[in-house]
Design a protein around this motif. Structure first.
Motif, PDB file in Angstrom:
ATOM      1  N   VAL A  12      81.241  19.132  88.053  1.00  0.00           N
ATOM      2  CA  VAL A  12      82.433  19.540  88.799  1.00  0.00           C
ATOM      3  C   VAL A  12      83.637  19.001  88.041  1.00  0.00           C
ATOM      4  N   HIS A  13      84.772  19.644  88.225  1.00  0.00           N
ATOM      5  CA  HIS A  13      85.978  19.123  87.594  1.00  0.00           C
ATOM      6  C   HIS A  13      86.309  17.768  88.227  1.00  0.00           C
ATOM      7  N   PRO A  14      86.648  16.769  87.401  1.00  0.00           N
ATOM      8  CA  PRO A  14      86.841  15.419  87.963  1.00  0.00           C
ATOM      9  C   PRO A  14      87.945  15.321  89.015  1.00  0.00           C
ATOM     10  N   GLN A  15      88.864  16.284  89.014  1.00  0.00           N
ATOM     11  CA  GLN A  15      89.934  16.265  90.030  1.00  0.00           C
ATOM     12  C   GLN A  15      89.426  16.658  91.416  1.00  0.00           C
ATOM     13  N   VAL A  16      88.307  17.387  91.441  1.00  0.00           N
ATOM     14  CA  VAL A  16      87.859  17.967  92.704  1.00  0.00           C
ATOM     15  C   VAL A  16      87.059  16.938  93.491  1.00  0.00           C
ATOM     16  N   LYS A  17      87.525  16.625  94.678  1.00  0.00           N
ATOM     17  CA  LYS A  17      86.765  15.711  95.535  1.00  0.00           C
ATOM     18  C   LYS A  17      86.734  16.278  96.946  1.00  0.00           C
ATOM     19  N   LEU A  18      85.642  16.985  97.250  1.00  0.00           N
ATOM     20  CA  LEU A  18      85.522  17.619  98.567  1.00  0.00           C
ATOM     21  C   LEU A  18      84.793  16.640  99.498  1.00  0.00           C
ATOM     22  N   LEU A  19      85.494  15.582  99.854  1.00  0.00           N
ATOM     23  CA  LEU A  19      84.832  14.449 100.500  1.00  0.00           C
ATOM     24  C   LEU A  19      84.813  14.545 102.023  1.00  0.00           C
ATOM     25  N   ARG A  20      83.828  13.889 102.602  1.00  0.00           N
ATOM     26  CA  ARG A  20      83.743  13.806 104.060  1.00  0.00           C
ATOM     27  C   ARG A  20      84.951  13.072 104.630  1.00  0.00           C
ATOM     28  N   SER A  21      85.569  12.249 103.811  1.00  0.00           N
ATOM     29  CA  SER A  21      86.693  11.438 104.298  1.00  0.00           C
ATOM     30  C   SER A  21      88.034  12.164 104.180  1.00  0.00           C
ATOM     31  N   ASN A  22      88.003  13.453 103.858  1.00  0.00           N
ATOM     32  CA  ASN A  22      89.256  14.185 103.613  1.00  0.00           C
ATOM     33  C   ASN A  22      89.875  14.845 104.839  1.00  0.00           C
ATOM     34  N   ALA A  23      89.243  14.771 106.005  1.00  0.00           N
ATOM     35  CA  ALA A  23      89.795  15.462 107.181  1.00  0.00           C
ATOM     36  C   ALA A  23      91.030  14.732 107.702  1.00  0.00           C
ATOM     37  N   SER A  55      87.454  25.554  93.261  1.00  0.00           N
ATOM     38  CA  SER A  55      88.523  26.126  92.437  1.00  0.00           C
ATOM     39  C   SER A  55      89.826  26.201  93.232  1.00  0.00           C
ATOM     40  N   LEU A  56      89.736  26.420  94.545  1.00  0.00           N
ATOM     41  CA  LEU A  56      90.959  26.395  95.351  1.00  0.00           C
ATOM     42  C   LEU A  56      91.558  24.988  95.371  1.00  0.00           C
ATOM     43  N   ALA A  57      90.683  23.983  95.430  1.00  0.00           N
ATOM     44  CA  ALA A  57      91.164  22.592  95.450  1.00  0.00           C
ATOM     45  C   ALA A  57      91.875  22.271  94.141  1.00  0.00           C
ATOM     46  N   MET A  58      91.317  22.799  93.045  1.00  0.00           N
ATOM     47  CA  MET A  58      91.861  22.477  91.739  1.00  0.00           C
ATOM     48  C   MET A  58      93.126  23.276  91.436  1.00  0.00           C
ATOM     49  N   GLN A  59      93.015  24.599  91.612  1.00  0.00           N
ATOM     50  CA  GLN A  59      94.139  25.448  91.202  1.00  0.00           C
ATOM     51  C   GLN A  59      95.294  25.415  92.197  1.00  0.00           C
ATOM     52  N   ASN A  60      94.968  25.368  93.479  1.00  0.00           N
ATOM     53  CA  ASN A  60      96.028  25.458  94.482  1.00  0.00           C
ATOM     54  C   ASN A  60      96.279  24.124  95.174  1.00  0.00           C
ATOM     55  N   ASP A  61      95.661  23.081  94.628  1.00  0.00           N
ATOM     56  CA  ASP A  61      95.859  21.742  95.155  1.00  0.00           C
ATOM     57  C   ASP A  61      95.571  21.663  96.663  1.00  0.00           C
ATOM     58  N   MET A  62      94.516  22.354  97.105  1.00  0.00           N
ATOM     59  CA  MET A  62      94.161  22.305  98.530  1.00  0.00           C
ATOM     60  C   MET A  62      93.236  21.116  98.782  1.00  0.00           C
ATOM     61  N   ARG A  63      93.325  20.590  99.996  1.00  0.00           N
ATOM     62  CA  ARG A  63      92.461  19.461 100.381  1.00  0.00           C
ATOM     63  C   ARG A  63      91.394  19.957 101.352  1.00  0.00           C
ATOM     64  N   PHE A  64      90.129  19.734 101.012  1.00  0.00           N
ATOM     65  CA  PHE A  64      89.024  20.109 101.904  1.00  0.00           C
ATOM     66  C   PHE A  64      88.158  18.883 102.169  1.00  0.00           C
ATOM     67  N   SER A  65      87.662  18.761 103.400  1.00  0.00           N
ATOM     68  CA  SER A  65      86.498  17.904 103.601  1.00  0.00           C
ATOM     69  C   SER A  65      85.321  18.865 103.699  1.00  0.00           C
ATOM     70  N   LEU A  66      84.186  18.441 103.202  1.00  0.00           N
ATOM     71  CA  LEU A  66      83.039  19.357 103.177  1.00  0.00           C
ATOM     72  C   LEU A  66      81.737  18.592 103.352  1.00  0.00           C
ATOM     73  N   ASN A  67      80.807  19.220 104.058  1.00  0.00           N
ATOM     74  CA  ASN A  67      79.502  18.620 104.305  1.00  0.00           C
ATOM     75  C   ASN A  67      78.529  19.783 104.449  1.00  0.00           C
ATOM     76  N   ASP A  68      77.312  19.634 103.975  1.00  0.00           N
ATOM     77  CA  ASP A  68      76.364  20.734 104.199  1.00  0.00           C
ATOM     78  C   ASP A  68      75.542  20.433 105.455  1.00  0.00           C
ATOM     79  N   ILE A  69      75.163  21.488 106.150  1.00  0.00           N
ATOM     80  CA  ILE A  69      74.482  21.280 107.445  1.00  0.00           C
ATOM     81  C   ILE A  69      72.981  21.188 107.217  1.00  0.00           C
TER      82      ILE A  69
END
Ligand code: ADP
Ligand code: MG
Length: 362
Positions: free
Chosen positions: A147-158, A216-230
């Motif tokens: 993954v690109h090192p800038q991308v952090k789709l962490l559980r702690s991002n909400a 890619s949205l997080a990287m290109q558009n500087d969006m913040r996501f929290s993410l978890n798989d179910i």
């Protein structure tokens, strides 16, 4: 091949390696078969790695799954973890502990079950280990990706004010297991209606492509996501985001996606569909949160691919709780994710037993 148990470790390993002989990636420098494999990571990218073990009688059962489906599941649960980090999968390793009750042919079928996912995602088998086991078959799969090192789709991002979303139906896998375990002679017609549920249990698909779109949205558009798989159920995964982010997640009961197949089967067998939606695991769709200002853009991206994206709730300031909101009141959602070392979850008398039923039933 004969239907006998594994007697020669090396012949067995060779049969497995033969299945994955064609390498997808040029970056695989020393392939599976030597003392260790060697690969060249892409310059400027971060490596992502995860491992999961599945054990016979605990995570799978030969009565409800074929060997191919067991292999699929072992790889899918790991790919799903990579999806939740927004990573692109590249490699995997697979270790198996084989009891005498399994024939060599059936263990090879487990590996054949990994082939379609490996081909689809162009991931190479880098190695593994083979050993005997006194009773149950155990399968450990490790997946590596980038993954690109800038991308952090962490559980702690909400953050309070975010919207909560899921990338597909939840509860299908649990309902599918219920179908498989029900002893009733179900008419052929009914079976075909329930096929989508059964398939969700036997061939759950990881949402790798969706995870990469979030990346890619997080990287290109500087969006913040929290993410978890179910994997352990919506309630449990929502709780993980809520506690990691120190916020509360509010799920809107009437917005939780319920398919007609799930609703009608639940009604038929007298189960509250919400039970499966909240507590049924292993659907491997993604649960996340994002700022409401980006919702339309993300929705557009998903629509472009014809992927579902359901808005199911909102994030509030809080202390790490999950709520279920009905039209006139809201209630605390008890977390009943599967916990291997607990038979009873705090505050919920039936939790542990029920969860064991979900995973351990014959
Ligand atoms: P070592 O003794 O060096 O660990 P092994 O005999 O265990 O070697 O394994 C030989 C080769 O076969 C290694 O490259 C290993 O990664 C691979 N291998 C062993 N078991 C498996 C398996 N179940 N799946 C894939 N590769 C395997
Ligand atoms: Mg070894």
């Amino acid at each position: 091949m004969s239907d006998s148990r594994v007697t020669d470790e090396f012949a067995f390993i060779q049969s497995v390696q033969c299945l994955f002989q064609k390498y997808h990636r040029q970056q695989t420098l020393v392939a599976n078969g030597d003392d260790a494999a060697v690969f060249q990571p892409k310059a400027g990218y971060a490596q992502v790695v995860c491992v999961d073990t599945i054990v016979e009688q605990i995570h799978f059962n030969r009565k409800t799954m074929t060997p191919e489906q067991i292999g699929h599941k072992a790889l899918a649960i790991n790919l799903s973890d990579l999806a939740a980090m927004g990573a692109e999968p590249h490699y995997f390793l697979a270790s198996v502990a084989i009891p005498n009750s399994w024939s060599e042919q059936d263990v090879i079928r487990i590996f054949k079950g990994m082939q379609p996912l490996a081909d689809h995602y162009h991931i190479d088998l880098l190695g593994g280990d083979t050993t005997s086991s006194p009773e149950q078959l155990m399968l450990t799969v490790t997946v590596l990706g980038e993954v690109h090192p800038q991308v952090k789709l962490l559980r702690s991002n909400a953050r309070a004010g975010d919207v909560v979303f899921v990338t597909g139906f939840v509860g299908h896998s649990a309902a599918g297991l219920h179908v498989l375990l029900s002893d009733e002679d179900t008419a052929e017609q009914k079976r075909s209606e329930q096929q989508a549920l059964v398939e969700a249990h036997q061939y759950a698909q990881p949402h790798i492509e969706q995870g990469m779109v979030f990346s890619s949205l997080a990287m290109q558009n500087d969006m913040r996501f929290s993410l978890n798989d179910i994997s352990d159920g919506l309630a449990s995964e929502a709780f993980e985001i809520a506690t990691a982010s120190e916020v509360d997640l509010v799920l809107h009961a009437n917005q939780l996606p319920t398919s007609s197949a799930l609703a009608s089967y639940a009604q038929q067998v007298g189960v509250d569909a919400l039970e499966w939606v909240l507590y049924g695991g292993e659907d491997f769709v993604l649960l996340g949160t994002m700022s409401v200002k980006h919702w339309l853009e993300v929705e557009k991206q998903f629509a472009k691919h014809d992927w579902p994206l359901h808005l199911v709730g909102r994030v509030m300031e809080g202390k790490g709780q999950v709520w279920l909101e009905h039209h006139d009141h809201k209630e605390i959602v008890l977390t009943r994710g599967y916990n291997h070392f607990k038979t009873r979850a705090a505050g919920d008398d039936e939790a542990g037993d029920e969860e064991h039923e979900r995973s351990d039933q014959e």
